[in-house]
Design a protein around this motif. Structure first.
Motif, mmCIF file in Angstrom:
data_model
loop_
_atom_site.group_PDB
_atom_site.id
_atom_site.type_symbol
_atom_site.label_atom_id
_atom_site.label_comp_id
_atom_site.label_asym_id
_atom_site.label_seq_id
_atom_site.Cartn_x
_atom_site.Cartn_y
_atom_site.Cartn_z
ATOM 1 N N ARG A 1 0.840 -1.125 -0.058
ATOM 2 C CA ARG A 1 -0.081 -0.021 0.029
ATOM 3 C C ARG A 1 0.842 1.397 0.043
ATOM 4 N NH1 ARG A 1 -4.390 -2.688 4.204
ATOM 5 N NH2 ARG A 1 -5.690 -3.236 2.447
ATOM 6 N N GLU A 2 1.957 1.227 0.832
ATOM 7 C CA GLU A 2 2.780 2.292 0.853
ATOM 8 C C GLU A 2 3.468 2.608 -0.603
ATOM 9 O OE1 GLU A 2 5.581 1.399 3.751
ATOM 10 O OE2 GLU A 2 3.978 1.934 5.445
ATOM 11 N N SER A 3 3.666 1.462 -1.339
ATOM 12 C CA SER A 3 4.216 1.539 -2.682
ATOM 13 C C SER A 3 3.407 2.076 -3.626
ATOM 14 C CB SER A 3 4.888 0.212 -3.366
ATOM 15 O OG SER A 3 3.706 -0.463 -3.763
ATOM 16 N N GLY A 4 2.124 2.218 -3.554
ATOM 17 C CA GLY A 4 1.304 2.849 -4.555
ATOM 18 C C GLY A 4 0.989 1.740 -5.821
ATOM 19 N N ASP A 5 1.695 0.437 -5.727
ATOM 20 C CA ASP A 5 1.596 -0.116 -7.129
ATOM 21 C C ASP A 5 0.131 -1.126 -6.871
ATOM 22 O OD1 ASP A 5 1.794 -2.146 -8.937
ATOM 23 O OD2 ASP A 5 3.783 -2.674 -8.719
ATOM 24 N N PRO A 6 -0.650 -0.760 -7.780
ATOM 25 C CA PRO A 6 -2.277 -1.512 -7.518
ATOM 26 C C PRO A 6 -2.072 -2.905 -7.670
ATOM 27 C CG PRO A 6 -1.925 0.070 -9.584
ATOM 28 C CD PRO A 6 -0.881 0.172 -8.581
ATOM 29 N N GLN A 7 -1.148 -3.484 -8.628
ATOM 30 C CA GLN A 7 -1.012 -4.755 -8.684
ATOM 31 C C GLN A 7 -0.199 -5.494 -7.577
ATOM 32 O OE1 GLN A 7 1.305 -5.146 -12.364
ATOM 33 N NE2 GLN A 7 -0.693 -5.770 -13.633
ATOM 34 N N VAL B 1 -0.585 -4.461 -4.634
ATOM 35 C CA VAL B 1 -1.605 -4.566 -3.597
ATOM 36 C C VAL B 1 -2.518 -5.607 -3.871
ATOM 37 C CG1 VAL B 1 -3.284 -3.220 -2.429
ATOM 38 C CG2 VAL B 1 -1.507 -1.967 -3.144
ATOM 39 N N ALA B 2 -3.217 -5.795 -4.955
ATOM 40 C CA ALA B 2 -3.961 -6.540 -5.109
ATOM 41 C C ALA B 2 -3.375 -8.172 -4.992
ATOM 42 C CB ALA B 2 -4.366 -6.843 -6.640
ATOM 43 N N ARG B 3 -2.112 -8.461 -5.339
ATOM 44 C CA ARG B 3 -1.283 -9.749 -4.935
ATOM 45 C C ARG B 3 -1.262 -10.068 -3.532
ATOM 46 N NH1 ARG B 3 2.250 -8.178 -8.898
ATOM 47 N NH2 ARG B 3 3.982 -8.191 -7.474
ATOM 48 N N ALA B 4 -0.724 -8.794 -2.848
ATOM 49 C CA ALA B 4 -0.759 -8.992 -1.090
ATOM 50 C C ALA B 4 -1.873 -9.260 -0.636
ATOM 51 C CB ALA B 4 0.012 -7.791 -0.730
ATOM 52 N N GLU B 5 -3.229 -8.587 -1.207
ATOM 53 C CA GLU B 5 -4.295 -8.992 -0.322
ATOM 54 C C GLU B 5 -4.965 -10.191 -0.714
ATOM 55 O OE1 GLU B 5 -6.721 -5.847 -2.443
ATOM 56 O OE2 GLU B 5 -6.496 -4.303 -0.564
ATOM 57 N N ALA B 6 -4.679 -10.683 -1.949
ATOM 58 C CA ALA B 6 -5.150 -11.930 -2.236
ATOM 59 C C ALA B 6 -4.229 -13.082 -1.293
ATOM 60 C CB ALA B 6 -4.829 -12.389 -3.885
ATOM 61 N N ARG B 7 -2.991 -12.934 -1.266
ATOM 62 C CA ARG B 7 -2.016 -13.692 -0.366
ATOM 63 C C ARG B 7 -2.547 -13.649 0.971
ATOM 64 N NH1 ARG B 7 2.989 -16.212 -2.425
ATOM 65 N NH2 ARG B 7 2.758 -16.989 -0.417
ATOM 66 N N LEU B 8 -2.948 -12.581 1.494
ATOM 67 C CA LEU B 8 -3.422 -12.449 2.959
ATOM 68 C C LEU B 8 -4.673 -13.181 3.133
ATOM 69 C CD1 LEU B 8 -2.904 -11.439 5.943
ATOM 70 C CD2 LEU B 8 -4.155 -9.378 5.181
ATOM 71 N N ASP B 9 -5.581 -13.138 2.132
ATOM 72 C CA ASP B 9 -7.072 -13.777 2.092
ATOM 73 C C ASP B 9 -6.684 -15.354 2.018
ATOM 74 O OD1 ASP B 9 -8.273 -11.368 2.288
ATOM 75 O OD2 ASP B 9 -8.909 -11.387 0.245
#
Length: 60
Positions: A33-39, A41-49
């Motif tokens: 989220r700090e990096s601002g890279d939407p891809q 963020v999406a991958r990180a959210e999916a891995r956390l989920d």
């Protein structure tokens, strides 16, 4: 034919292992989220989920 991929979250793990994965992936999500890279963020959210789903499946 497609390649078979192994997702570590598909395999059973102990409560401590899940908690470690969740903590690590939460840290990565904050970084994304700090990096601002939407891809990223999406991958990180999916891995956390995925880790949260595994935790709920194996621990609860």
């Amino acid at each position: 034919m497609g390649r078979k991929t192994n997702n570590a979250d598909d395999f059973p793990a102990s409560k401590q292992e899940w908690e470690s994965r969740i903590t690590t992936r939460n840290d990565v999500l904050k970084e994304a989220r700090e990096s601002g890279d939407p891809q990223f963020v999406a991958r990180a959210e999916a891995r956390l989920d995925s880790a949260l789903d595994g935790y709920n499946r194996d621990v609860r």
